[in-house]
Scaffold this motif. Sequence first.
Motif, PDB file in Angstrom:
ATOM      1  N   GLY A 180      17.171 -18.169 -13.870  1.00  0.00           N
ATOM      2  CA  GLY A 180      17.012 -17.901 -12.441  1.00  0.00           C
ATOM      3  C   GLY A 180      17.959 -18.675 -11.558  1.00  0.00           C
TER       4      GLY A 180
ATOM      5  N   THR B  62      11.633 -13.729  -9.269  1.00  0.00           N
ATOM      6  CA  THR B  62      10.932 -14.733 -10.071  1.00  0.00           C
ATOM      7  C   THR B  62       9.428 -14.619  -9.870  1.00  0.00           C
ATOM      8  OG1 THR B  62      12.820 -16.251  -9.973  1.00  0.00           O
ATOM      9  CG2 THR B  62      10.678 -17.205 -10.502  1.00  0.00           C
TER      10      THR B  62
ATOM     11  N   HIS C 143      11.953 -15.050 -14.842  1.00  0.00           N
ATOM     12  CA  HIS C 143      13.096 -14.685 -13.999  1.00  0.00           C
ATOM     13  C   HIS C 143      13.565 -13.310 -14.449  1.00  0.00           C
ATOM     14  CE1 HIS C 143      13.120 -18.785 -12.541  1.00  0.00           C
ATOM     15  NE2 HIS C 143      13.223 -19.234 -13.772  1.00  0.00           N
TER      16      HIS C 143
END
Length: 245
Positions: free
Chosen positions: A15, A55, A68
Amino acid sequence: MTQMALVIDLNVCVGCHACVTSCKEWNTSGEAGSLADFRPYDADPSGTFFNRVQTYEAGEFPLTDTIHFPKSCLHCEDPPCVPVCPTGASYKRKEDGLVLVDYDRCIGCKYCAWACPYGAREIDEQRKEMTKCTLCADRIYNEALPERDRKPACVLACPTSARLFGDIHDPESVVSKAIRERGGYQLMPEWGTRPANHYLPRQKVSACGGEACSCKTSPEGDEVASVETQVERGELHLASIATRV
């Protein structure tokens, strides 16, 4: 028929948004640019992006997981966005299977965005044109670049190599092998669009492996199911949460 696509490994995506920023940088200065940004630092930022990372927190304490989920145009093999376009601006290219937009024909009617079940298209409010991921079509065939750089910007920028790129119809390609060997899946296949992009499912890995490790067992003492198994049981809806805008 060649079908270029991305395969995204959800096990190693952290992420970091390197794919998002590199995509924005390349496409703003490339054939698709410039991509508008309004109030980029305000409380309600707005801008045009081809790629986003969403996320989510899944599960219940103490067995929680952070997911993510990168998402962009999936370059469907049967794209619903193409037949609804009244001007023919949205089209699927035969030589490589990419779904693209002819900006000279686009009138910003948003029909294609409504037809896309993945929410992968974004209207550029400044240009009044529909924009989307092109898999860096203006880069991957650019002979002025070294061959190692002829990949989508997001693939080159990913620090964990979570993004793979290639022809999913070539059984010997890196993407085909990853899909075959690691159970790669399509997002929301029930729509019948046959998305070319695939995801490699997350795998539950014990952090310590000890008998008392809470990573391996639930509070009831049962083995913790993998994320893929939780999806099958209806306990975790990855496909659903990943397509929320």
